[in-house]
Enzyme design. Structure first.
Site: not given
Length: 507
Positions: A177, A370, A430
């Site tokens: 079943n 990055h 920078a």
């Protein structure tokens, strides 16, 4: 499950076990769905309502057994049917209207059961005019399952015997079943009131309805499923993992047959709600969760996990994690990128190695190549964010946003202190800390002049490898002899830091 979490709330392939059951039930387009709850009822009922807002909930009392569970459910369903008739004026005063027609009963811990199988079961029930139709299967080891005992003459189901109540001959039966049924509502209602608890477990067995239906000359037939995994249940975490792996295998097989390349199915996992188009490639170690969508020609992986992420056509995501984000057509992400919610990368854009983004809209052809953090920002088109740039979006109290224009060049190692706006075509130097807006076409720079102290290493680091190298480079024999003569005596208690403020060295 040995868990603080109710069994039916454990998940596989992006859905709870209950969620899989409800999805299969909903595929039948039923008039009503009722969930029976008992253990930790508030959590289970709340989850059910999140998935199906109009679901009915039935509380099972302390009387144990599946028969009692269905009794409680039928009472709720009958009440709902009566209320619905009363609202439409179909019920007269004092008349009780009850549920009619087929009632489908399924277990909440059978996650591979699908709507197609339920449709076949229901169709067989209606076509044969059965009182009860049972979904069964055959297994090599039927231990623990209820056995299907068939009538030798008609082949119909005579009864279902639970394992603990089976005699030796019945224990040899391998047809079992599945705990999935279709009942005629009237047959079910009449049989439930006759159920007792005289069995090995002292429970109200739903399976006893079969024998009662047969005694009243009702047709009880079984639909045999050839694939036992479709009706396999979960009773512990080992079975949960086994069925999760099987579900994933089937999902991947379906996607591969639909035109998706899965290089290594053994290390690739997808949730049931993930959508993949033809010619998508999934590389080893890829996991796609939630509502992730990947468009044609995109490549995901290796070693990538995406949750609720949209990957547009031709994009490539490698060794990265993403959540609630969008990656535009032809864009590149990774390796080792972390896309947090609200990231939107435009067409042909790039989020590169060791970049984290959050609530950031990055325009087409723009790049964050990055070592950067971009949070709470809008970046225009064709803009480049230099390595090591940080969008300083939090002042300790509130989050602030920054806007970067088109064709901007942000220098390496910048800190952009929000709120700040960088105009179209502007540059920053920078190492700058940008605190004020930079107009279009301007250069923003605020670095201090560099200070150089000649021969500092020879004086303050004598005997070190650096001092020897410096002396050789300077061609200073005296310095070289001095440096060589003090080798090994560096940093002998004279301190090794930079010159203290206020000293005259170098002036």
């Amino acid at each position: 499950m040995r868990s603080a979490t109710p069994k039916v709330l454990h998940t596989m392939a992006g859905r709870s076990l209950l969620g899989h059951a409800l999805a299969a039930a909903a595929d039948l387009a039923p008039e009503r769905i009722c969930v029976v709850v008992r253990h930790d009822r508030d959590r289970v009922a709340g989850h059910a309502r999140e998935l199906v807002p109009d679901v009915l909930v039935a509380d099972q009392d302390e009387v144990p057994g599946t028969g009692r569970a269905v009794q409680c459910a039928l009472a709720v369903l009958d009440g709902a049917a009566h209320a619905a008739h009363a609202r439409t004026g179909e019920a007269t005063h004092g008349e009780d209207r009850q549920l009619e027609g087929p009632v489908v009963v399924i277990a909440g811990d059978v996650p591979l059961l699908d709507g197609e199988t339920l449709h076949e079961l229901l169709a067989a029930h209606v076509a044969d005019r059965n009182a009860v139709t049972v979904l069964t299967t055959r297994v090599e080891d039927p231990t623990g399952y209820g056995r299907i005992v068939r009538d030798p003459g008609t082949g119909q189901v005579a009864r279902i015997v639970e394992h603990k109540d089976a005699d030796p001959a019945e224990l040899e039966i391998d047809e079992v079943n599945s705990s999935v049924y279709v009942f005629d509502a009237e047959v079910l209602r009449g049989a439930l009131v006759r159920l007792g608890r005289s069995n090995a477990q002292g429970e109200v067995y739903l399976t006893d309805v079969i024998a009662i239906a047969r005694s009243e000359r009702g047709a009880v037939r079984a639909l045999l499923v050839d694939d036992p995994m479709v009706v396999a249940g979960v009773n512990d975490r080992a079975q949960l993992a086994e069925l999760a792996a099987e579900m994933n295998r089937r999902l991947l097989t379906d996607w591969m047959l639909a035109g998706v390349s899965v290089v290594d199915p053994a290390t690739t996992w997808v949730d049931v709600d993930v959508e993949l188009e033809r010619d998508v490639t999934l590389l080893p170690g890829t996991q796609l969760y939630g509502a992730t969508r990947v468009a044609s020609g995109a490549v995901v992986g290796p070693d990538t996990t995406l949750t609720d992420v949209v990957v547009e056509a031709g994009a490539h995501v490698v060794r990265s994690h993403g959540f609630a984000s969008r990656i535009g057509p032809g864009a590149v992400v990774g390796p080792f990128s972390y896309l947090r919610p609200g990231t939107d990368l435009g067409a042909d854009g790039k989020i590169g190695a060791f970049v984290e983004t959050k609530n950031a809209r990055i325009g087409e052809h723009s790049k964050v190549p990055h070592l950067s953090y971009v949070g709470d920002a809008v970046v225009g088109r064709h803009t480049n964010i230099g390595a090591g740039t940080i969008f300083v979006n939090y002042d300790g109290v509130t989050k602030n946003s920054s806007v970067i224009g088109d064709h901007v060049r942000i220098g390496s190692d910048n800190a952009l202190v929000a709120p700040v706006t960088i105009g179209d075509g502007a540059y920053t130097g920078a190492g700058s800390v940008i605190r004020r807006d930079v107009p279009a076409g301007a250069l923003g720079v605020n670095t201090a002049p560099q200070r150089t102290i000649d021969k500092w290493v020879l004086r303050r680091r004598p005997g070190t490898a650096s001092a020897l190298a410096a002396a050789e480079a300077l061609g200073d024999d005296a310095a070289l002899d001095a440096a060589a003569g003090t080798a090994g005596s560096a940093d002998d208690g004279h301190g090794g830091g930079l010159p203290a403020a206020g000293t005259t060295e170098g002036h």
